[in-house]
Design a protein around this motif. Structure first.
Motif, PDB file in Angstrom:
ATOM      1  N   UNK A  61       0.821  -1.222   0.000  1.00  0.00           N
ATOM      2  CA  UNK A  61       0.000   0.000   0.000  1.00  0.00           C
ATOM      3  C   UNK A  61       0.849   1.264   0.000  1.00  0.00           C
ATOM      4  N   UNK A  62       2.134   1.152   0.378  1.00  0.00           N
ATOM      5  CA  UNK A  62       2.978   2.351   0.371  1.00  0.00           C
ATOM      6  C   UNK A  62       3.124   2.845  -1.068  1.00  0.00           C
ATOM      7  N   UNK A  63       2.984   4.157  -1.249  1.00  0.00           N
ATOM      8  CA  UNK A  63       3.068   4.798  -2.572  1.00  0.00           C
ATOM      9  C   UNK A  63       1.976   4.350  -3.540  1.00  0.00           C
ATOM     10  N   UNK A  64       0.881   3.840  -2.999  1.00  0.00           N
ATOM     11  CA  UNK A  64      -0.286   3.469  -3.817  1.00  0.00           C
ATOM     12  C   UNK A  64      -1.500   4.276  -3.319  1.00  0.00           C
ATOM     13  N   UNK A  65      -2.538   4.373  -4.155  1.00  0.00           N
ATOM     14  CA  UNK A  65      -3.736   5.110  -3.722  1.00  0.00           C
ATOM     15  C   UNK A  65      -4.372   4.438  -2.515  1.00  0.00           C
ATOM     16  N   UNK A  66      -4.209   3.103  -2.391  1.00  0.00           N
ATOM     17  CA  UNK A  66      -4.753   2.413  -1.213  1.00  0.00           C
ATOM     18  C   UNK A  66      -4.053   2.894   0.062  1.00  0.00           C
ATOM     19  N   UNK A  67      -2.780   3.247  -0.077  1.00  0.00           N
ATOM     20  CA  UNK A  67      -2.064   3.808   1.071  1.00  0.00           C
ATOM     21  C   UNK A  67      -2.639   5.167   1.453  1.00  0.00           C
ATOM     22  N   UNK A  68      -3.023   5.945   0.421  1.00  0.00           N
ATOM     23  CA  UNK A  68      -3.676   7.229   0.700  1.00  0.00           C
ATOM     24  C   UNK A  68      -4.978   7.012   1.465  1.00  0.00           C
ATOM     25  N   UNK A 104      -0.894  16.171   4.806  1.00  0.00           N
ATOM     26  CA  UNK A 104       0.422  15.918   5.412  1.00  0.00           C
ATOM     27  C   UNK A 104       0.775  14.446   5.537  1.00  0.00           C
ATOM     28  N   UNK A 105      -0.123  13.672   6.146  1.00  0.00           N
ATOM     29  CA  UNK A 105       0.170  12.250   6.335  1.00  0.00           C
ATOM     30  C   UNK A 105       0.229  11.546   4.979  1.00  0.00           C
ATOM     31  N   UNK A 106      -0.636  12.003   4.051  1.00  0.00           N
ATOM     32  CA  UNK A 106      -0.715  11.347   2.746  1.00  0.00           C
ATOM     33  C   UNK A 106       0.574  11.543   1.949  1.00  0.00           C
ATOM     34  N   UNK A 107       1.032  12.801   1.865  1.00  0.00           N
ATOM     35  CA  UNK A 107       2.222  13.045   1.028  1.00  0.00           C
ATOM     36  C   UNK A 107       3.459  12.393   1.637  1.00  0.00           C
ATOM     37  N   UNK A 108       3.485  12.283   2.984  1.00  0.00           N
ATOM     38  CA  UNK A 108       4.607  11.631   3.641  1.00  0.00           C
ATOM     39  C   UNK A 108       4.604  10.126   3.370  1.00  0.00           C
ATOM     40  N   UNK A 109       3.409   9.552   3.430  1.00  0.00           N
ATOM     41  CA  UNK A 109       3.283   8.094   3.348  1.00  0.00           C
ATOM     42  C   UNK A 109       3.313   7.601   1.896  1.00  0.00           C
ATOM     43  N   UNK A 110       2.574   8.275   1.009  1.00  0.00           N
ATOM     44  CA  UNK A 110       2.447   7.732  -0.347  1.00  0.00           C
ATOM     45  C   UNK A 110       2.992   8.666  -1.423  1.00  0.00           C
ATOM     46  N   UNK A 119       3.797  11.838  -3.983  1.00  0.00           N
ATOM     47  CA  UNK A 119       3.050  12.722  -4.880  1.00  0.00           C
ATOM     48  C   UNK A 119       3.152  12.179  -6.303  1.00  0.00           C
ATOM     49  N   UNK A 120       2.350  11.141  -6.574  1.00  0.00           N
ATOM     50  CA  UNK A 120       2.427  10.473  -7.870  1.00  0.00           C
ATOM     51  C   UNK A 120       1.158  10.807  -8.665  1.00  0.00           C
ATOM     52  N   UNK A 121       1.298  11.563  -9.780  1.00  0.00           N
ATOM     53  CA  UNK A 121       0.103  11.962 -10.527  1.00  0.00           C
ATOM     54  C   UNK A 121      -0.733  10.741 -10.918  1.00  0.00           C
ATOM     55  N   UNK A 122      -2.035  10.841 -10.721  1.00  0.00           N
ATOM     56  CA  UNK A 122      -2.935   9.756 -11.109  1.00  0.00           C
ATOM     57  C   UNK A 122      -2.982   8.612 -10.114  1.00  0.00           C
ATOM     58  N   UNK A 123      -2.034   8.546  -9.174  1.00  0.00           N
ATOM     59  CA  UNK A 123      -2.027   7.447  -8.209  1.00  0.00           C
ATOM     60  C   UNK A 123      -2.239   7.966  -6.789  1.00  0.00           C
ATOM     61  N   UNK A 124      -1.426   8.948  -6.394  1.00  0.00           N
ATOM     62  CA  UNK A 124      -1.558   9.474  -5.030  1.00  0.00           C
ATOM     63  C   UNK A 124      -1.663  10.999  -4.996  1.00  0.00           C
ATOM     64  N   UNK A 125      -1.719  11.658  -6.181  1.00  0.00           N
ATOM     65  CA  UNK A 125      -1.831  13.125  -6.168  1.00  0.00           C
ATOM     66  C   UNK A 125      -3.299  13.514  -5.985  1.00  0.00           C
ATOM     67  N   UNK A 126      -3.706  13.593  -4.723  1.00  0.00           N
ATOM     68  CA  UNK A 126      -5.078  13.989  -4.407  1.00  0.00           C
ATOM     69  C   UNK A 126      -5.211  15.505  -4.552  1.00  0.00           C
TER      70      UNK A 126
END
Lengths: 233, 214
Positions: A89-96, A166-172, A174-181
């Motif tokens: 889940x790290x660096x995946x949208x599920x991690x977000x 904050x927690x999101x960008x630290x954990x997963x 900033x990946x466009x389309x995957x974790x860039x909320x």
């Protein structure tokens, strides 16, 4: 000025997806914890309560870092998920979703706890004497009477998750389309020289979602005392 | 036949109950604060006694630490002083709440009979909040009866009603007593009520109900 670019729409869609899943994932845990705090007396209650509230007070970057330690490639929870379920889940949208769920949990549990406490305990006792076991009592009496508050807590938690940064960008990251909320997209736009107007557009959307959620929760919570079991006849 | 021999601590007061009750109305009579409601709560299983034993028709419901049947399995109907109707359900759904949970072969009381006995037909579609205190009390009695209990507990069913409403409910209680062949424990602090309804009166003084065991 409301012509949104495809990457804007991606970020909005991703934030909606993360917000909804975060609510779905945390709902059963939040309900169990809220019931525990509202109705059961136990020695460690202040500790449990504090742990749930911790993400509210802790710097989000610390929460994200702890999640990375736990769910990262070498973290115990991460290795467990990878070994038994083949999930990372790290660096995946599920991690977000996990980050958003942890950050949204305090608001959800607090709202639900208050709404369960507002249900007259004597009605639950009456249900027991009428032949209902503890589970049936919860689903036929406690849950319907506290429903507005449970919905309000879920909506607030959704809004919190929708805008979690904050927690999101630290954990997963900033990946466009995957974790860039949406909030991470705003942050990215502010890093580019001509990004201000784009950041403003997305910020207005974030403000609108937050306002609607707070107003909805307020309206729902107003309905709580009326629907509880205190008859004044 | 109900046999009670229990005690529990409530703050400074030790509440002790030791009595038997057979078919008909047995009144627990005493001032408020004497411990009457606590005794009903112990019989119903919502308050756990510290010591003693409760049996109903030969079945042990409570025996110190060994047996403590949960309230939902005691087959005891409880009519609360504050009625406790479910505010989100109609009168009809309130009445059937316990009935629907009961196994088919245990349904000794039928909804139509109870509705007729307590004249509830005109109220069925209403919500509890739209009923008078007396009407709410009749629904609460009907709801408890429809669990086909082996014992009926009634906690001051008239106490929160004005005298006109009391006059309205009393005939129903007499009808109940004369048609339902059950032991009924009736808690009251009103001497006239007790004289009118009860065959046996057990005084409750400073937490002590009935003769103390040897």
């Amino acid at each position: 000025m409301f012509d949104l670019s495809p990457s804007d729409l991606d970020a909005i869609y991703l934030s909606l997806k993360v917000g909804l899943w975060s609510v779905i994932v945390s709902l059963p845990f939040a309900m169990a914890l809220a019931y525990l705090l509202a109705r059961v007396e136990f020695a460690l209650k202040p500790v449990v309560s504090a742990l749930i509230l911790l993400p509210l007070v802790l710097p989000p970057v610390v929460t994200g870092f702890l999640l990375l330690l736990a769910f990262g490639k070498n973290g115990p929870a991460g290795q467990f998920l990878d070994h038994w379920f083949g999930i990372t889940i790290a660096f995946k949208w599920t991690g977000a979703v996990v980050a958003a769920a942890v950050m949204g949990l305090p608001l959800m549990v607090m709202g639900m706890r208050i709404s369960i406490e507002s249900v007259d305990h004597r009605l639950e006792m009456a249900a027991r004497t009428l032949g209902a076991g503890p589970w049936r009592t919860f689903f036929s009496v406690t849950l319907p009477l506290s429903f507005p508050g449970i919905l309000a807590g879920s909506i607030l938690s959704f809004a919190r998750s929708f805008g979690e940064f904050g927690a999101t960008i630290t954990f997963v990251s900033n990946i466009p389309g995957e974790t860039r909320t949406l909030p991470i997209a705003i942050y990215s736009l502010l890093q580019t020289p001509s990004g201000d107007s784009g950041a403003l557009k997305l910020s207005l959307i974030a403000i609108a979602v937050a306002l609607v959620a707070i107003i909805a929760a307020e309206v729902l919570n107003r309905r709580l005392p009326k629907s509880t079991g205190r008859d004044d006849a | 036949m109900l046999e009670v021999n229990v005690s529990v601590m409530r703050g400074e007061l030790t509440i002790t109950a030791s009595f038997k009750a057979d078919t008909g109305v047995t009144a627990l009579f005493g001032h408020s604060g004497a411990g009457k409601t606590t005794i009903l709560n112990m019989i119903a299983g919502v308050v756990k006694p510290r010591t003693g034993k409760i049996t109903l028709n030969g079945t042990t419901l409570f025996d110190a630490q060994r047996i403590n049947v949960p309230p939902e399995h005691r087959r005891i109907g409880y009519v609360f002083q504050d009625r406790r109707l479910f505010p989100h359900l109609s009168v009809h759904s309130n009445l059937l709440y316990g009935f629907n949970l009961l196994a088919q072969n245990l349904r000794a009381q039928q909804p139509d009979d109870v509705i007729a006995l307590l004249d509830l037909a005109p109220l069925l579609a209403r919500k509890p909040a739209n009923l008078s205190g007396g009407e709410q009390q009749r629904v609460a009695i009907g709801r408890a009866l429809l669990t086909s209990p082996q014992l009926l507990l009634m906690d001051e069913p008239l106490a929160s009603l004005d005298s006109a409403r009391k006059g309205e409910i009393l005939p129903y209680l007499e009808r109940l007593r004369d048609t339902i062949r059950l032991p009924i424990i009736y808690v009251s602090h009103d001497e006239r009520e007790v004289q009118r309804l009860a065959a046996v009166t057990i005084p409750v003084v400073d937490g002590v109900a009935g003769p103390l065991g040897p």
